[in-house]
Scaffold this motif. Structure first.
Motif, mmCIF file in Angstrom:
data_model
loop_
_atom_site.group_PDB
_atom_site.id
_atom_site.type_symbol
_atom_site.label_atom_id
_atom_site.label_comp_id
_atom_site.label_asym_id
_atom_site.label_seq_id
_atom_site.Cartn_x
_atom_site.Cartn_y
_atom_site.Cartn_z
ATOM 1 N N SER A 1 46.789 25.455 57.096
ATOM 2 C CA SER A 1 47.157 26.839 57.429
ATOM 3 C C SER A 1 47.843 26.962 58.783
ATOM 4 C CB SER A 1 45.931 27.747 57.375
ATOM 5 O OG SER A 1 45.085 27.520 58.490
ATOM 6 N N VAL A 2 47.597 26.003 59.679
ATOM 7 C CA VAL A 2 48.234 26.059 61.003
ATOM 8 C C VAL A 2 49.447 25.138 61.095
ATOM 9 C CG1 VAL A 2 46.149 26.823 62.200
ATOM 10 C CG2 VAL A 2 46.635 24.365 62.030
ATOM 11 N N GLY A 3 49.805 24.510 59.980
ATOM 12 C CA GLY A 3 51.024 23.716 59.945
ATOM 13 C C GLY A 3 50.887 22.257 60.293
ATOM 14 N N LEU A 4 49.663 21.730 60.301
ATOM 15 C CA LEU A 4 49.481 20.307 60.609
ATOM 16 C C LEU A 4 49.800 19.450 59.392
ATOM 17 C CD1 LEU A 4 46.181 20.372 62.667
ATOM 18 C CD2 LEU A 4 48.443 19.713 63.490
ATOM 19 N N THR A 5 50.499 18.374 59.625
ATOM 20 C CA THR A 5 50.774 17.404 58.570
ATOM 21 C C THR A 5 49.727 16.293 58.652
ATOM 22 O OG1 THR A 5 52.243 16.142 60.010
ATOM 23 C CG2 THR A 5 53.256 17.888 58.668
ATOM 24 N N PRO A 6 49.525 15.558 57.564
ATOM 25 C CA PRO A 6 48.531 14.470 57.591
ATOM 26 C C PRO A 6 48.785 13.434 58.693
ATOM 27 C CG PRO A 6 49.150 14.960 55.329
ATOM 28 C CD PRO A 6 50.080 15.763 56.219
ATOM 29 N N GLU A 7 50.047 13.203 59.047
ATOM 30 C CA GLU A 7 50.362 12.213 60.086
ATOM 31 C C GLU A 7 49.826 12.632 61.465
ATOM 32 O OE1 GLU A 7 52.667 12.609 56.808
ATOM 33 O OE2 GLU A 7 53.269 13.832 58.495
ATOM 34 N N LEU A 8 49.611 13.912 61.653
ATOM 35 C CA LEU A 8 49.145 14.417 62.948
ATOM 36 C C LEU A 8 47.647 14.672 62.977
ATOM 37 C CD1 LEU A 8 52.050 16.931 63.636
ATOM 38 C CD2 LEU A 8 51.700 14.689 64.684
ATOM 39 N N ALA A 9 46.978 14.469 61.848
ATOM 40 C CA ALA A 9 45.583 14.877 61.700
ATOM 41 C C ALA A 9 44.602 13.945 62.403
ATOM 42 C CB ALA A 9 45.232 14.971 60.226
ATOM 43 N N SER A 10 43.462 14.532 62.710
ATOM 44 C CA SER A 10 42.315 13.819 63.255
ATOM 45 C C SER A 10 41.073 14.444 62.633
ATOM 46 C CB SER A 10 42.305 13.915 64.783
ATOM 47 O OG SER A 10 41.253 13.120 65.309
ATOM 48 N N CYS A 11 39.949 14.333 63.294
ATOM 49 C CA CYS A 11 38.690 14.763 62.680
ATOM 50 C C CYS A 11 38.313 16.220 62.956
ATOM 51 C CB CYS A 11 37.559 13.836 63.107
ATOM 52 S SG CYS A 11 37.365 13.659 64.882
ATOM 53 N N HIS A 12 38.896 16.859 63.935
ATOM 54 C CA HIS A 12 38.574 18.260 64.205
ATOM 55 C C HIS A 12 39.838 18.998 64.640
ATOM 56 C CE1 HIS A 12 37.836 16.077 68.010
ATOM 57 N NE2 HIS A 12 38.482 17.100 68.538
ATOM 58 N N THR A 13 39.805 20.314 64.463
ATOM 59 C CA THR A 13 40.958 21.158 64.766
ATOM 60 C C THR A 13 40.502 22.331 65.617
ATOM 61 O OG1 THR A 13 41.973 20.569 62.648
ATOM 62 C CG2 THR A 13 42.816 22.540 63.750
ATOM 63 N N GLY A 14 41.169 22.524 66.760
ATOM 64 C CA GLY A 14 40.856 23.641 67.634
ATOM 65 C C GLY A 14 41.993 24.657 67.654
ATOM 66 N N LEU A 15 41.618 25.899 67.877
ATOM 67 C CA LEU A 15 42.585 26.990 68.004
ATOM 68 C C LEU A 15 42.319 27.695 69.321
ATOM 69 C CD1 LEU A 15 42.268 28.430 64.379
ATOM 70 C CD2 LEU A 15 43.938 26.755 65.235
ATOM 71 N N ILE A 16 43.377 27.797 70.146
ATOM 72 C CA ILE A 16 43.222 28.414 71.456
ATOM 73 C C ILE A 16 44.507 29.141 71.847
ATOM 74 C CG2 ILE A 16 43.866 26.246 72.634
ATOM 75 C CD1 ILE A 16 41.888 27.065 74.889
ATOM 76 N N GLU A 17 44.387 30.415 72.053
ATOM 77 C CA GLU A 17 45.483 31.238 72.568
ATOM 78 C C GLU A 17 46.813 31.010 71.855
ATOM 79 O OE1 GLU A 17 45.517 31.313 76.884
ATOM 80 O OE2 GLU A 17 43.328 31.163 76.923
ATOM 81 N N GLY A 18 46.753 30.940 70.533
ATOM 82 C CA GLY A 18 47.965 30.776 69.740
ATOM 83 C C GLY A 18 48.409 29.342 69.535
ATOM 84 N N TYR A 19 47.669 28.382 70.026
ATOM 85 C CA TYR A 19 47.996 26.970 69.880
ATOM 86 C C TYR A 19 46.936 26.259 69.051
ATOM 87 C CZ TYR A 19 51.354 27.427 73.735
ATOM 88 O OH TYR A 19 52.401 27.796 74.536
ATOM 89 N N VAL A 20 47.348 25.182 68.396
ATOM 90 C CA VAL A 20 46.431 24.296 67.699
ATOM 91 C C VAL A 20 46.218 23.058 68.576
ATOM 92 C CG1 VAL A 20 48.280 23.192 66.370
ATOM 93 C CG2 VAL A 20 45.955 23.086 65.542
ATOM 94 N N LEU B 1 50.599 14.243 71.630
ATOM 95 C CA LEU B 1 51.889 14.708 71.146
ATOM 96 C C LEU B 1 51.982 16.228 71.208
ATOM 97 C CD1 LEU B 1 52.166 12.500 67.934
ATOM 98 C CD2 LEU B 1 53.080 12.019 70.230
ATOM 99 N N LEU B 2 53.119 16.715 71.659
ATOM 100 C CA LEU B 2 53.437 18.135 71.564
ATOM 101 C C LEU B 2 54.054 18.341 70.190
ATOM 102 C CD1 LEU B 2 53.738 20.932 73.006
ATOM 103 C CD2 LEU B 2 56.085 20.222 73.526
ATOM 104 N N ILE B 3 53.508 19.272 69.419
ATOM 105 C CA ILE B 3 54.017 19.559 68.085
ATOM 106 C C ILE B 3 54.913 20.795 68.183
ATOM 107 C CG2 ILE B 3 53.439 20.016 65.678
ATOM 108 C CD1 ILE B 3 50.499 19.187 66.491
ATOM 109 N N ARG B 4 56.177 20.591 67.913
ATOM 110 C CA ARG B 4 57.137 21.700 67.905
ATOM 111 C C ARG B 4 56.930 22.549 66.654
ATOM 112 N NH1 ARG B 4 59.085 22.486 72.778
ATOM 113 N NH2 ARG B 4 59.767 20.566 73.762
ATOM 114 N N LYS B 5 57.410 23.774 66.675
ATOM 115 C CA LYS B 5 57.241 24.669 65.530
ATOM 116 C C LYS B 5 57.991 24.189 64.297
ATOM 117 C CE LYS B 5 55.831 28.719 68.026
ATOM 118 N NZ LYS B 5 56.083 30.092 68.426
ATOM 119 N N ASP B 6 59.006 23.351 64.469
ATOM 120 C CA ASP B 6 59.722 22.798 63.315
ATOM 121 C C ASP B 6 59.045 21.543 62.766
ATOM 122 O OD1 ASP B 6 60.360 20.790 65.133
ATOM 123 O OD2 ASP B 6 62.528 21.119 65.039
ATOM 124 N N GLY B 7 57.900 21.158 63.349
ATOM 125 C CA GLY B 7 57.159 19.993 62.885
ATOM 126 C C GLY B 7 57.490 18.706 63.623
#
Length: 149
Positions: free
Chosen positions: A68-87, A134-140
Motif C-alpha cells: 500500500s505504501v509502494g514498496l517492492t519486494p527488492e526493498l523489503a525487510s522485516c518491518h515497515t514504519g510510517l512517519i510524517e508521510g515517509y516510509v 537507500l532513498l526511495i524516490r516516488k517513481d520507485g
C-alpha cells in the motif's frame, strides 16, 4: 519524559528565553509479533528520541502495508514504519531517519533491504556487514542515502 520533567523543562526554557523541547517524532511500526530484531530496532529508535507505536500484525497484513505504501519486494525487510508521510523499511539507523526529516526530500522514504548484520536491531557479537540506506524516490528508483559498516 514525564509530566513533571516536561513542565520544569518548559518553564526553565521560557525563563531563559529558549524554545522548549520539541515533541518527539512519532513513528508507527508494523511488525511480526514474534520478531526479536524488530523489537530491538524499535528500542534503537526510542533511544534516539522517537515515539514508537508498534503494531503486531500477521505476515499477510504486513505484506499489504508494504504494497500500500509502494514498496517492492527488492526493498523489503522485516518491518515497515510510517512517519510524517515517509516510509521507513527495515533496519534504518535513527540518524538516517533524523536526516530525512530534517531535509524532507520529495521521496517515498528510506529502506535498508534485507537484514544486514550490524544494522540497528541486527547486532551480533560485534560483527558488522557493510550496507547502505537507500532513498526511495516516488517513481520507485533508489539512490544511496548513507553508507554504514
Amino acid at each position: 519524559m514525564n509530566r513533571r520533567q516536561f513542565v520544569l523543562t518548559t518553564l526553565g526554557a521560557l525563563a531563559l528565553g529558549r524554545p522548549a523541547l520539541a515533541a518527539p517524532h512519532r513513528i508507527e511500526v508494523f511488525k511480526s509479533p514474534t520478531c526479536g530484531c524488530c523489537s530491538a530496532w524499535i528500542a534503537h529508535m526510542e533511544d534516539a528520541g522517537f515515539a514508537v507505536e508498534a503494531r503486531d500484525v500477521d505476515q499477510g497484513r504486513l505484506n499489504e502495508v508494504k504494497a500500500s505504501v509502494g514498496l517492492t519486494p527488492e526493498l523489503a525487510s522485516c518491518h515497515t514504519g510510517l512517519i510524517e508521510g515517509y516510509v521507513i523499511e527495515g533496519h534504518v539507523p535513527a540518524e538516517d531517519v533524523q536526516r530525512l526529516l530534517a531535509e524532507r526530500p520529495d521521496a517515498l522514504g528510506l529502506s535498508v533491504p534485507g537484514m544486514p548484520i550490524g544494522s540497528p536491531g541486527m547486532e551480533m557479537d560485534g560483527r558488522s556487514d557493510a550496507y547502505a540506506t537507500l532513498l526511495i524516490r516516488k517513481d520507485g528508483s533508489t539512490e544511496v542515502w548513507a553508507r554504514h559498516g
